[in-house]
Design a protein around this motif. Structure first.
Motif, mmCIF file in Angstrom:
data_model
loop_
_atom_site.group_PDB
_atom_site.id
_atom_site.type_symbol
_atom_site.label_atom_id
_atom_site.label_comp_id
_atom_site.label_asym_id
_atom_site.label_seq_id
_atom_site.Cartn_x
_atom_site.Cartn_y
_atom_site.Cartn_z
ATOM 1 N N SER A 3 0.843 -1.199 0.000
ATOM 2 C CA SER A 3 0.000 0.000 0.000
ATOM 3 C C SER A 3 0.869 1.235 0.000
ATOM 4 O O SER A 3 1.630 1.469 0.939
ATOM 5 C CB SER A 3 -0.910 0.000 1.231
ATOM 6 N N LEU A 21 -5.806 6.338 -6.229
ATOM 7 C CA LEU A 21 -5.190 5.261 -5.452
ATOM 8 C C LEU A 21 -5.837 5.120 -4.074
ATOM 9 O O LEU A 21 -6.041 4.007 -3.575
ATOM 10 C CB LEU A 21 -3.687 5.507 -5.315
ATOM 11 N N ASP A 22 -6.156 6.256 -3.442
ATOM 12 C CA ASP A 22 -6.827 6.195 -2.138
ATOM 13 C C ASP A 22 -8.197 5.536 -2.246
ATOM 14 O O ASP A 22 -8.622 4.780 -1.372
ATOM 15 C CB ASP A 22 -6.971 7.601 -1.547
ATOM 16 N N ARG A 25 -7.653 1.820 -2.635
ATOM 17 C CA ARG A 25 -7.315 1.212 -1.343
ATOM 18 C C ARG A 25 -8.541 1.085 -0.448
ATOM 19 O O ARG A 25 -8.750 0.069 0.213
ATOM 20 C CB ARG A 25 -6.250 2.067 -0.647
ATOM 21 N N ARG A 26 -9.386 2.120 -0.442
ATOM 22 C CA ARG A 26 -10.571 2.110 0.419
ATOM 23 C C ARG A 26 -11.540 1.006 0.000
ATOM 24 O O ARG A 26 -12.108 0.309 0.846
ATOM 25 C CB ARG A 26 -11.247 3.492 0.362
ATOM 26 N N TRP A 28 -10.781 -1.782 -1.714
ATOM 27 C CA TRP A 28 -10.184 -3.102 -1.517
ATOM 28 C C TRP A 28 -10.144 -3.498 -0.043
ATOM 29 O O TRP A 28 -10.356 -4.661 0.305
ATOM 30 C CB TRP A 28 -8.784 -3.117 -2.116
ATOM 31 N N ASP A 29 -9.919 -2.511 0.831
ATOM 32 C CA ASP A 29 -9.824 -2.808 2.268
ATOM 33 C C ASP A 29 -11.170 -2.825 2.966
ATOM 34 O O ASP A 29 -11.368 -3.586 3.926
ATOM 35 C CB ASP A 29 -8.930 -1.776 2.962
ATOM 36 N N GLU A 271 -3.034 -5.012 -5.977
ATOM 37 C CA GLU A 271 -1.879 -5.041 -5.076
ATOM 38 C C GLU A 271 -0.673 -4.357 -5.715
ATOM 39 O O GLU A 271 0.046 -3.592 -5.061
ATOM 40 C CB GLU A 271 -1.537 -6.491 -4.718
ATOM 41 N N LEU A 274 -1.252 -0.447 -6.091
ATOM 42 C CA LEU A 274 -1.187 0.259 -4.806
ATOM 43 C C LEU A 274 0.236 0.357 -4.261
ATOM 44 O O LEU A 274 0.486 1.124 -3.328
ATOM 45 C CB LEU A 274 -2.096 -0.423 -3.787
ATOM 46 N N SER A 275 1.157 -0.376 -4.827
ATOM 47 C CA SER A 275 2.553 -0.281 -4.388
ATOM 48 C C SER A 275 3.304 0.817 -5.152
ATOM 49 O O SER A 275 4.461 1.106 -4.839
ATOM 50 C CB SER A 275 3.269 -1.622 -4.599
#
Length: 318
Positions: A3, A21-22, A25-26, A28-29, A271, A274-275
């Motif tokens: 992340s 990207l945020d 991430r939101r 996916w998490d 994944e 997000l890196s």
């Protein structure tokens, strides 16, 4: 999970792509895991937003993976043509829409033709393209030829002249920039059942502030990984073209998503992306101002400052 963290440097953290990207991430998490129309399954959140200032030629072109902006531009110009058959796209090597008619062809004929073979036959055989390449009254048909009907007497109706929403918006922006009715709408409820796929990026609303043209794009359903990079580009491209035609400077693109999701089989793409950190500032130059918004060609658009990171692939859910 890998992340990327937003950097402390203010210039870097201001890059519009951190919003993308945020959001990824939101979802996916924390997204709600659900069974979707395709049967693949998604993680989804509802009611999302990304904003990008288009001043100085800046475009919301994703850099944390390669986005084929020429392909996205060819698709958008195809929308503006009002065409609904994939033949013209396939002839340019654009296969964005091929999977839907291909799936129907395989289902109805039992012929397990390859995607490449199907596309080649669409281009080579006009009769085959007419039979199997049409998508129904999707995007462009609604944008430039919304169906109307006029009474002919005795309770009967005949097809009337189509409504060119895009042309009307350009004209209304020139004549009445303060109007709140500068809208291009794709969600024609009377024709949804005839479409290969109901419109996802369904509503464009334009707004003038000073000498700048802003655009709000509402998308009812958004595949964040594969679809949104194209949709952001398309929305910004549309804004730039309309602004040039109506005599304004480009302002802000405001993208709003309804069901915003990631497919469960896109884990590797998510994944990896997000890196990564956003890089560079892609800009678009439009080489000329044609007489009409319908007269642009792919050669009119040039992108500079785009150095994308590696391509990321994932299957399209049909």
């Amino acid at each position: 999970m890998a992340s990327a963290a937003i950097p402390d440097d203010s210039q870097a953290s201001d890059h519009w792509e951190w919003q993308y990207l945020d959001l990824m991430r939101r979802i996916w998490d924390h997204g709600d895991e659900r069974v979707d129309r395709t049967g693949i399954g998604t993680r989804s959140i509802f009611g999302t937003q990304i904003r990008c200032d288009l001043g100085g030629g800046v475009m919301p072109l994703v850099t944390t993976k390669r986005v084929y902006w020429k392909t996205a531009t060819r698709e958008f110009l195809w929308f503006l043509s009002g065409d609904t058959n994939i033949r013209a796209l396939c002839a340019q090597g654009v296969e964005i829409w091929t999977d839907w008619p291909l799936d129907r062809y395989r289902r109805e004929t039992g012929d397990d033709i390859s995607r490449e073979g199907f596309s080649q036959r669409i281009v080579a055989d006009a009769a085959f393209a007419e039979a199997w390449g049409d998508l129904g009254p999707v995007y462009g048909k609604q944008w430039v030829d919304w169906a109307t009907y006029v009474p002919t007497g005795d309770g009967l109706f005949a097809k009337g002249p189509g409504v060119n929403q895009v042309e009307q918006v350009v004209e209304s922006l020139r004549a009445n920039p303060g109007s709140r009715r500068h809208i291009v709408e794709g969600w024609n409820v009377a024709e949804l059942d005839r479409m290969a796929l109901p419109p996802c990026h369904k509503t464009y609303q334009f707004h003038v502030a000073g000498n700048k043209l802003n655009c709000l794009l509402y998308q009812r359903s958004c595949d964040l990984a594969l679809g949104l990079p194209f949709n952001l580009w398309g929305g910004a491209l549309f804004t730039r073209m309309v602004a040039q035609q109506a005599g304004f400077e480009p302002g802000e693109l405001v993208w709003m998503g309804g069901d915003t999701h990631l497919y469960l089989n896109h884990a590797d793409l998510v994944e990896t992306q997000l890196s990564r950190h956003p890089s560079g500032t892609p800009r678009l130059e439009i080489a000329r101002r044609p007489a009409s918004i319908f007269d642009y060609a792919i050669e009119d658009f040039e992108v500079s400052g785009y150095v994308p990171q590696g391509a990321l692939k994932a299957p399209v859910a049909v």
